[in-house]
Design an enzyme around this catalytic site. Structure first.
Site, PDB file in Angstrom:
ATOM      1  N   TYR A 161     -14.406  11.437  -2.607  1.00 43.05           N
ATOM      2  CA  TYR A 161     -13.345  12.390  -2.269  1.00 43.05           C
ATOM      3  C   TYR A 161     -12.700  12.959  -3.522  1.00 43.05           C
ATOM      4  O   TYR A 161     -12.589  14.180  -3.678  1.00 43.05           O
ATOM      5  CB  TYR A 161     -12.297  11.687  -1.404  1.00 43.05           C
ATOM      6  CG  TYR A 161     -11.192  12.597  -0.910  1.00 43.05           C
ATOM      7  CD1 TYR A 161     -11.452  13.583   0.040  1.00 43.05           C
ATOM      8  CD2 TYR A 161      -9.888  12.457  -1.376  1.00 43.05           C
ATOM      9  CE1 TYR A 161     -10.448  14.417   0.503  1.00 43.05           C
ATOM     10  CE2 TYR A 161      -8.878  13.287  -0.910  1.00 43.05           C
ATOM     11  CZ  TYR A 161      -9.156  14.261   0.028  1.00 43.05           C
ATOM     12  OH  TYR A 161      -8.158  15.082   0.473  1.00 43.05           O
TER      13      TYR A 161
ATOM     14  N   ARG B 215      -3.859   5.877   7.032  1.00 42.52           N
ATOM     15  CA  ARG B 215      -2.790   6.238   6.105  1.00 42.52           C
ATOM     16  C   ARG B 215      -1.521   5.481   6.466  1.00 42.52           C
ATOM     17  O   ARG B 215      -1.317   5.068   7.607  1.00 42.52           O
ATOM     18  CB  ARG B 215      -2.547   7.743   6.132  1.00 42.52           C
ATOM     19  CG  ARG B 215      -3.777   8.552   5.770  1.00 42.52           C
ATOM     20  CD  ARG B 215      -3.428  10.013   5.660  1.00 42.52           C
ATOM     21  NE  ARG B 215      -4.589  10.847   5.919  1.00 42.52           N
ATOM     22  CZ  ARG B 215      -4.599  12.157   5.784  1.00 42.52           C
ATOM     23  NH1 ARG B 215      -3.503  12.790   5.416  1.00 42.52           N
ATOM     24  NH2 ARG B 215      -5.683  12.850   6.032  1.00 42.52           N
ATOM     25  N   VAL B 216      -0.646   5.349   5.479  1.00 46.25           N
ATOM     26  CA  VAL B 216       0.489   4.459   5.687  1.00 46.25           C
ATOM     27  C   VAL B 216       1.418   4.933   6.807  1.00 46.25           C
ATOM     28  O   VAL B 216       1.907   4.115   7.599  1.00 46.25           O
ATOM     29  CB  VAL B 216       1.298   4.240   4.388  1.00 46.25           C
ATOM     30  CG1 VAL B 216       0.524   3.370   3.428  1.00 46.25           C
ATOM     31  CG2 VAL B 216       1.697   5.552   3.744  1.00 46.25           C
ATOM     32  N   VAL B 217       1.686   6.225   6.901  1.00 48.77           N
ATOM     33  CA  VAL B 217       2.630   6.691   7.920  1.00 48.77           C
ATOM     34  C   VAL B 217       2.090   6.430   9.318  1.00 48.77           C
ATOM     35  O   VAL B 217       2.778   5.837  10.170  1.00 48.77           O
ATOM     36  CB  VAL B 217       2.957   8.191   7.728  1.00 48.77           C
ATOM     37  CG1 VAL B 217       3.767   8.713   8.915  1.00 48.77           C
ATOM     38  CG2 VAL B 217       3.748   8.406   6.441  1.00 48.77           C
TER      39      VAL B 217
ATOM     40  N   GLY C  69       4.120  -3.825  -2.083  1.00 48.63           N
ATOM     41  CA  GLY C  69       4.891  -2.749  -1.480  1.00 48.63           C
ATOM     42  C   GLY C  69       5.741  -1.980  -2.468  1.00 48.63           C
ATOM     43  O   GLY C  69       6.486  -1.067  -2.070  1.00 48.63           O
TER      44      GLY C  69
END
Length: 333
Positions: free
Chosen positions: A153, A194-196, A215
């Site tokens: 990517y 993805r995190v969200v 984190g």
């Protein structure tokens, strides 16, 4: 701010990846403005659900097509958004991911050259890799691993940018390059990793929130409506504006803070579960958007809490479908 280019009244626009997360919101905006929109997608990560409400519009057309193959249509301008953008999806078939970025760019640039059309490339903040410069300006060349698991990517998008600027230098093609930083909002793919989307789905299901590392790594998150506004403004700039231009939110937040914010907004009792940090995962990522502010008079206006609330409502509605809910319950740790 530079003047914007004049736009034909009946302009037709091709959007590759138009059934995807960002692409479908872009289709919505341009169809609402009365423009003729041709949406192209192979539905690898895009879904018919994202653009189904547009199918009866007179100024909207859907073509199922893979951009690694030539496409012959007649349009005035092109937004090239086609490419899986989340690690789970682009690492599924890394060779095909590189082909989508590189062959797709070649095919779309060739089409734009034939039609003498403007073309915008949706590039990515991943061209900066794991940055040693913070925040990232467009002049920064990046710190990218060319042989890692994310390279299909990262390097695919870097090569696409090279092709765009070579077409500009060699053929004077009207190009625009946007480097998109983390974007979120309704219609994110629930399996994109993805995190969200991960955090929201896990919180709504009452599962542990999975954090990789401690984190403390940071990201900046731009709401999709703000991002689409930036793309449209960039596409409307005069020919001498090529980019690249960063589009993203310059407000930085630690991943742990994002997780606790989502848990609170979801009224969830989910706990935090830590996992080993993935290879080549950038530690910090934040755009310098001063160029976008100066050239496009653009900056994000949606606050994180407001954007997350809208995104949570979307996923909450998605989870009301029992089939979707069972699938997500089976695929989330």
């Amino acid at each position: 701010m530079l003047r914007t280019a004049s736009r034909p009244i009946n302009e037709s626009i091709l959007i590759t990846g138009g059934a995807g997360f960002i692409g479908s919101h872009l289709c919505d905006r341009l169809v609402a403005e009365g423009l003729e929109v041709v949406c192209v997608d192979n539905f690898f990560t895009g879904t018919r659900r994202n653009i189904e409400h547009l199918l009866d519009s007179r100024n909207f057309e859907l073509i199922r097509h893979d951009v690694t193959l030539p496409l012959y249509v007649e349009v005035d301008s092109i937004y090239n958004l086609a490419c899986p953008a989340s690690p789970i999806h682009y690492q599924h078939d890394p060779v095909q991911t590189t082909k989508t970025s590189v062959h797709g760019a070649i095919n779309m640039l060739g089409l734009a050259k034939r039609l003498k059309a403007r073309i915008l490339q949706a590039s990515t903040s991943e061209v900066y890799g794991d940055p040693t410069e913070h925040p990232q300006t467009e002049a920064y060349w990046g710190n990218v691993n060319p042989i890692g698991v994310r390279s299909c990517y990262d390097e695919g998008k870097r090569c696409a940018e090279t092709l765009f600027f070579d077409y500009w230098r060699q053929h004077r093609l009207q190009i625009k390059v946007a480097r998109i930083f983390n974007t979120y909002g309704p219609r994110m793919h629930p399996h994109d990793g993805r995190v969200v989307s991960n955090f929201i789905v896990q919180a709504l299901l009452g599962k542990d929130i999975t954090i990789y590392g401690d984190g403390s790594q940071t990201r900046s998150f731009c709401y999709v409506d703000d991002l689409v506004e930036g793309l449209i403004r960039l596409a409307a700039t005069p020919d001498e504006v090529t980019g690249p231009i960063n589009l993203g939110n310059p407000e930085e937040i630690p991943i742990l803070k994002l997780a606790t914010t989502i848990v609170e907004l979801c009224n969830s009792r989910s706990a935090i579960a830590r996992r080993e940090r993935p290879s080549d995962d950038p530690y910090r990522r934040r755009p310098d958007v001063s160029r976008a502010e100066a050239i496009l008079s653009w900056k994000p206006t949606t606050g994180l809490a407001d954007g997350l609330t809208k995104t949570i409502a979307y996923f909450d509605g998605l989870l009301s479908d029992d089939t979707v809910r069972r699938t997500l319950q089976g695929n989330r740790d």
